[in-house]
Design an enzyme around this catalytic site. Structure first.
Site, mmCIF file in Angstrom:
data_model
loop_
_atom_site.group_PDB
_atom_site.id
_atom_site.type_symbol
_atom_site.label_atom_id
_atom_site.label_comp_id
_atom_site.label_asym_id
_atom_site.label_seq_id
_atom_site.Cartn_x
_atom_site.Cartn_y
_atom_site.Cartn_z
ATOM 1 N N SER A 58 -3.533 14.700 -30.250
ATOM 2 C CA SER A 58 -4.064 15.907 -30.901
ATOM 3 C C SER A 58 -4.955 16.762 -30.013
ATOM 4 O O SER A 58 -5.551 16.262 -29.055
ATOM 5 C CB SER A 58 -4.850 15.503 -32.147
ATOM 6 O OG SER A 58 -3.941 15.116 -33.134
ATOM 7 N N MET B 183 5.520 13.822 -38.980
ATOM 8 C CA MET B 183 4.382 14.707 -38.687
ATOM 9 C C MET B 183 3.083 13.985 -39.009
ATOM 10 O O MET B 183 2.969 13.367 -40.055
ATOM 11 C CB MET B 183 4.497 15.961 -39.556
ATOM 12 C CG MET B 183 3.215 16.745 -39.755
ATOM 13 S SD MET B 183 3.374 17.996 -41.078
ATOM 14 C CE MET B 183 4.141 19.345 -40.215
ATOM 15 N N ASP C 41 -1.315 14.754 -37.596
ATOM 16 C CA ASP C 41 -2.376 15.778 -37.551
ATOM 17 C C ASP C 41 -1.939 17.216 -37.280
ATOM 18 O O ASP C 41 -1.100 17.464 -36.415
ATOM 19 C CB ASP C 41 -3.355 15.469 -36.408
ATOM 20 C CG ASP C 41 -3.794 14.047 -36.352
ATOM 21 O OD1 ASP C 41 -3.492 13.283 -37.261
ATOM 22 O OD2 ASP C 41 -4.439 13.703 -35.360
ATOM 23 N N ASP D 73 -8.712 14.125 -28.843
ATOM 24 C CA ASP D 73 -8.736 15.174 -29.867
ATOM 25 C C ASP D 73 -9.696 16.328 -29.535
ATOM 26 O O ASP D 73 -10.589 16.659 -30.316
ATOM 27 C CB ASP D 73 -9.077 14.577 -31.253
ATOM 28 C CG ASP D 73 -8.193 13.391 -31.616
ATOM 29 O OD1 ASP D 73 -7.093 13.288 -31.037
ATOM 30 O OD2 ASP D 73 -8.599 12.572 -32.459
HETATM 31 C C1 FRU Z 1 -5.560 10.954 -35.911
HETATM 32 C C2 FRU Z 1 -4.977 10.480 -34.600
HETATM 33 C C3 FRU Z 1 -5.672 11.182 -33.459
HETATM 34 C C4 FRU Z 1 -4.653 11.106 -32.364
HETATM 35 C C5 FRU Z 1 -3.350 11.247 -33.128
HETATM 36 C C6 FRU Z 1 -2.207 10.459 -32.565
HETATM 37 O O1 FRU Z 1 -4.701 10.959 -36.974
HETATM 38 O O2 FRU Z 1 -5.092 9.077 -34.510
HETATM 39 O O3 FRU Z 1 -6.930 10.636 -33.121
HETATM 40 O O4 FRU Z 1 -4.834 12.108 -31.423
HETATM 41 O O5 FRU Z 1 -3.611 10.820 -34.450
HETATM 42 O O6 FRU Z 1 -1.017 10.807 -33.188
#
Ligand code: FRU
Length: 508
Positions: A99, A37, A39, A168
């Site tokens: 994310s 796991m 974000d 994100d």
């Molecule tokens: C942050 C990140 C995000 C990305 C995700 C990939 O922890 O690098 O920017 O969407 O993790 O798992």
């Protein structure tokens, strides 16, 4: 219609989750159903439940092709897993569903917005990664990816901005019924900026403006933005990569920052006023917030960090966990965090020690890397699922201690320390002797301008983590712990006599 890739992930997690005994996970912090796991994603209220999705690689305890795991809760502390929500199964997200966030549409359907990652060979033969924003709509369990994904692609971004670092999406609805989406991106100078998009239906998006610019001040790329209004202020949370240290405020590597400022909703203009770290500990990243039905702003972050999360051997059945849900407020112009009040309903077995003496320990050395074994203990003050409130005062007001040490998760061999150094305005956490066999970051300090001689600390332990709240939540230090749960001692040491008030509960 779910894809073969999603069906396989759902079958896999259902089978392998059963091999993980409940006692081998955190009790009230969300951990992955199985595997890896990172974000928090799509943190929201849908129907009568809180929903938490998360960056998920079910097949391994290391990061891999990203899926979205899914869990629901009524109190943000007891979680029930639902089947994985998204898998990397379309051409535009074949290398990962990164994310994003979630929102309830006018017609009651649930919309997830996430970053689709696709690697492609470009003209010169190199393989390049492209990131776009995609949506999936569903009923809180099953989600259908939108036919015309991606809904925000890199044609919409300012000239020269990165098409690789564009991810994100954080979505919200404004009072006038229109939607906004904040997406992290890299400006032509390599530094982060946050792009704001607008939409009337949450599906068709236009670029509105550059909402915030890093200009290489706090790290380089900013990941996982969140933005909300709190007590009349605009609050921007983001997680910078490649930070340089600044005093004890920011440390090297991946960080977490909060910018408080003025927000003009009519023009979507955010004017920065103050910046600070969100969490001064070792493991906290990529935080997201929600507004609860009774109006509280609650934040959860990933209780890990990228510089150390690759160091484990990968044999464990799960890796990564979320932080406590923390209620946010603004005090003295700073972001203040406090464990969600529902945690108090889990308290039992109260132990109270009033005006108890912790006598000076002769051999408490001045050195930073001291190894403390044992110390003063109090009957019933121990455990690994614990909520402990502590107040520490010097026994003689004219003779303040230099160091007061609280050792948790301790036995004859192991301990993790929380060190108060009031004369220097420092608090330190140190998990060097926690049983870790890796040369990763084990210590961190925070500058805390203590307010008076009485220092208050609240410590929440949940088997494999500690979250330490100083000064009523103005400063927080979080770390994950590898220590075997049988190490449940709590000891106190000081170099000058101190008086403590302790209220300790087990968390059931
Ligand atoms: C942050 C990140 C995000 C990305 C995700 C990939 O922890 O690098 O920017 O969407 O993790 O798992």
């Amino acid at each position: 219609m779910s894809s073969q890739t999603l069906r396989e992930a759902r079958q896999y997690e259902e089978v392998y989750e059963k091999l993980i005994p409940a006692e081998e996970r955190p009790k009230f912090h969300l951990s992955p159903r199985v595997g890896w796991m990172n974000d928090p994603n799509g943190f929201c209220i849908y129907g009568d439940k809180y929903h938490m999705f998360y960056q998920y690689h079910p097949y391994d305890a290391h990061w891999g092709p990203m899926h979205w795991g899914h869990a629901i809760s009524s109190d943000l502390l007891h979680w029930e897993f639902l089947p994985a929500a998204l898998a990397p199964d379309e051409f535009y997200d074949k290398d990962g569903a990164f994310s994003g966030s979630a929102i309830t549409l006018e017609d009651g359907r649930h919309l997830l917005i996430y970053t689709g990652v696709m690697k492609r060979t470009v003209e010169n033969g190199q393989v390049k990664e492209f990131q776009t924003q995609c949506i999936a709509i569903g009923d809180g369990v099953d989600y259908e990816k939108y036919d015309a994904n991606p809904v925000i692609n890199s044609d919409l971004i300012p000239e020269g901005s990165s098409k690789t670092d564009f991810r994100d999406p954080k979505i919200w609805k404004k009072d006038d019924g229109s939607y906004r989406c904040l997406v992290a991106n890299r400006a032509p100078d390599g530094s982060g900026h946050l792009l704001l998009f607008k939409s009337d239906d949450c599906i068709h998006w236009d670029f509105e403006k550059i909402f915030a610019k890093n200009e290489r001040r706090y790290g380089l790329m900013w990941e996982c933005p969140d933005f909300f209004e709190l007590e009349g202020k605009g609050v921007l949370l983001t997680s910078p990569q490649d930070m340089l240290p600044e005093g004890f405020e920011f440390h090297n590597g991946n960080g977490n920052i909060c910018i408080i400022g003025d927000y003009d909703s009519a023009t979507d203009t955010f004017t920065e006023e103050k910046v600070q770290a969100v969490d001064y500990g070792i493991d906290f990243y990529a935080m997201q917030t929600i507004k609860t039905l009774d109006g509280r702003r609650v934040m959860i972050g990933w209780m890990q960090n990228w510089d150390t999360s690759g160091a484990h051997d990968g044999k464990e059945p799960w890796f990564g966990q979320m932080s406590l849900p923390r209620e946010l407020s603004i005090k003295d112009g700073r972001l203040c965090q406090w464990p969600i009040k529902e945690l108090e309903d889990m308290r039992s077995g109260k132990v109270e020690c009033k005006d108890a003496l912790v006598a000076a320990t002769q051999d408490l050395k001045a050195s930073d890397s001291e190894s403390i074994q044992g110390g003063v203990s109090f009957d019933g003050v121990k455990g690994r699922c614990v909520d402990l409130e502590l107040e520490v005062k010097p026994a003689n007001p004219d003779d303040m201690y230099d160091r007061f040490v609280i050792s948790i998760a301790a036995d004859e061999k192991y301990h993790t320390d929380i060190v108060l150094r009031p004369k220097e305005n420092i608090a330190k956490i140190d998990r060097k002797f926690s049983g870790s066999r890796r040369a990763i970051v084990h210590q961190r300090r925070a500058h805390i301008p203590w307010n008076g001689d009485s220092i208050k600390v609240r410590i929440v332990l949940d088997r494999y983590s500690m979250e330490v709240f100083f000064e009523d939540g103005l400063y927080v230090m979080t770390a994950s712990l590898p220590t075997d749960v049988s190490c449940d001692g709590i000891y106190f040491n000081t170099n000058k006599d101190a008086i403590v008030n302790i209220v300790k509960y087990d968390l059931q």
